[in-house]
Scaffold this motif. Sequence first.
Motif, PDB file in Angstrom:
ATOM      1  N   UNK A  14       0.882  -1.307   0.060  1.00 50.11           N
ATOM      2  CA  UNK A  14      -0.003   0.029  -0.204  1.00 50.11           C
ATOM      3  C   UNK A  14       0.962   1.241  -0.053  1.00 50.11           C
ATOM      4  N   UNK A  15       2.087   1.275   0.135  1.00 51.02           N
ATOM      5  CA  UNK A  15       3.063   2.237   0.258  1.00 51.02           C
ATOM      6  C   UNK A  15       3.028   3.005   1.553  1.00 51.02           C
ATOM      7  N   UNK A  16       2.272   2.223   2.374  1.00 55.40           N
ATOM      8  CA  UNK A  16       2.085   2.798   3.860  1.00 55.40           C
ATOM      9  C   UNK A  16       2.180   1.781   5.057  1.00 55.40           C
ATOM     10  N   UNK A  17       2.787   0.584   4.672  1.00 52.67           N
ATOM     11  CA  UNK A  17       3.419  -0.544   5.367  1.00 52.67           C
ATOM     12  C   UNK A  17       4.377  -0.018   6.199  1.00 52.67           C
ATOM     13  N   UNK A  18       4.526  -0.744   7.319  1.00 50.51           N
ATOM     14  CA  UNK A  18       5.579  -0.547   8.241  1.00 50.51           C
ATOM     15  C   UNK A  18       7.023  -0.977   7.617  1.00 50.51           C
ATOM     16  N   UNK A  19       8.212  -0.185   7.689  1.00 49.72           N
ATOM     17  CA  UNK A  19       9.513  -0.801   7.183  1.00 49.72           C
ATOM     18  C   UNK A  19       9.614  -2.222   7.604  1.00 49.72           C
ATOM     19  N   UNK A  20       9.433  -2.550   8.851  1.00 51.83           N
ATOM     20  CA  UNK A  20       9.446  -4.011   9.260  1.00 51.83           C
ATOM     21  C   UNK A  20       8.711  -4.966   8.261  1.00 51.83           C
ATOM     22  N   UNK A  21       7.585  -4.703   7.850  1.00 58.16           N
ATOM     23  CA  UNK A  21       6.895  -5.671   6.959  1.00 58.16           C
ATOM     24  C   UNK A  21       7.558  -5.638   5.773  1.00 58.16           C
TER      25      UNK A  21
ATOM     26  N   UNK B 244      10.471 -17.558  10.691  1.00 55.25           N
ATOM     27  CA  UNK B 244      10.771 -16.286  11.425  1.00 55.25           C
ATOM     28  C   UNK B 244       9.524 -15.487  11.672  1.00 55.25           C
ATOM     29  N   UNK B 245       9.636 -14.892  12.767  1.00 58.13           N
ATOM     30  CA  UNK B 245       8.431 -13.992  13.250  1.00 58.13           C
ATOM     31  C   UNK B 245       8.519 -12.664  12.569  1.00 58.13           C
ATOM     32  N   UNK B 246       7.267 -11.846  12.611  1.00 63.27           N
ATOM     33  CA  UNK B 246       7.163 -10.609  12.078  1.00 63.27           C
ATOM     34  C   UNK B 246       7.871  -9.741  13.356  1.00 63.27           C
ATOM     35  N   UNK B 247       8.654  -8.947  13.055  1.00 64.16           N
ATOM     36  CA  UNK B 247       9.429  -8.501  14.131  1.00 64.16           C
ATOM     37  C   UNK B 247       8.298  -7.364  15.186  1.00 64.16           C
ATOM     38  N   UNK B 248       7.478  -7.078  14.475  1.00 65.67           N
ATOM     39  CA  UNK B 248       6.398  -6.098  15.208  1.00 65.67           C
ATOM     40  C   UNK B 248       5.713  -6.945  16.181  1.00 65.67           C
ATOM     41  N   UNK B 249       5.380  -8.226  16.087  1.00 62.93           N
ATOM     42  CA  UNK B 249       4.648  -9.196  16.860  1.00 62.93           C
ATOM     43  C   UNK B 249       5.258  -8.994  18.536  1.00 62.93           C
ATOM     44  N   UNK B 250       6.477  -9.087  18.585  1.00 57.78           N
ATOM     45  CA  UNK B 250       7.200  -8.791  19.914  1.00 57.78           C
ATOM     46  C   UNK B 250       6.865  -7.603  20.468  1.00 57.78           C
ATOM     47  N   UNK B 251       6.484  -6.364  19.718  1.00 52.34           N
ATOM     48  CA  UNK B 251       6.339  -5.069  20.173  1.00 52.34           C
ATOM     49  C   UNK B 251       4.777  -4.892  20.391  1.00 52.34           C
ATOM     50  N   UNK B 252       4.090  -5.851  20.547  1.00 55.15           N
ATOM     51  CA  UNK B 252       2.569  -5.601  20.749  1.00 55.15           C
ATOM     52  C   UNK B 252       1.626  -5.511  19.633  1.00 55.15           C
ATOM     53  N   UNK B 253       1.799  -6.072  18.683  1.00 54.55           N
ATOM     54  CA  UNK B 253       1.010  -6.059  17.412  1.00 54.55           C
ATOM     55  C   UNK B 253       0.955  -7.362  16.822  1.00 54.55           C
ATOM     56  N   UNK B 254      -0.468  -7.801  17.269  1.00 55.11           N
ATOM     57  CA  UNK B 254      -0.679  -9.353  16.826  1.00 55.11           C
ATOM     58  C   UNK B 254      -1.503  -9.268  15.428  1.00 55.11           C
TER      59      UNK B 254
END
Length: 243
Positions: free
Chosen positions: A69-76, A187-197
């Motif tokens: 979407x060009x508005x995604x998190x850089x981590x995604x 591998x896990x999405x790095x944002x999951x560990x930061x509270x983004x399920x």
Amino acid sequence: MLDGNLDTRAGRLNDRYRHHAATGVLRRAVSDPDLGRVALVSSFGAESVVLLHMVSVAAPGLPVLFIDTEMLFPETLEYQREVAAKLGLTDIRIIRATADEIARHDPDGTLHQFDQDACCNLRKTVPLEQALSGFDAWITGRKRFQNGQRAALEFFEPEEPSRLRVNPLAHWRPEDVQEYMVENNLPRHPLVAKGYPSIGCAPCTSPVKPGEDPRAGRWRGSDKSECGIHFIGGRMVRGKVSA
């Protein structure tokens, strides 16, 4: 030419695979003549790696459509590259709205601030619809446990006017997802560990507090719960849909 109308084909497929596990549904879906040409649509979000891994084992050349979407998190974006390389997926197709459409409807990138549905339509729904025009069916990661709108989800659903949706994980529980990731060392999405399920676009996704619904961080403060790519008959589904 595929035989039968969508409802008939979906019913036939659900009867055929009713007692199959998720891996069996997916493995057969990519070659069943009742489905035709199939693609996986993946957000490369918190749980996407499960289906991506199943595809990498069953059909690594299956088209995987990723909506940027060009508005995604850089981590995604980084996670998408990491997972595609690790799993050996060979046909990742990056889907975006055209520059002309963005310039016409959201030139300053603020559309989401006053019309979230219009933003999702511009950046997700329309580009995906165009990308799916060459396919007869698409595979999704939706699950019954995610929210009330998905509580009666079947493996195969009709999507008017001409496609089917395949939901191999429809009957999975949250613990099934986590166990699969652990067992396959995914591998896990790095944002999951930061509270983004549940992870969508950065402006419209916030962390989830303990005890909240996993999707509570999506479009927080509004009654919106779906981006619009999961619809029936061209309409976004927000409640019970009559037959």
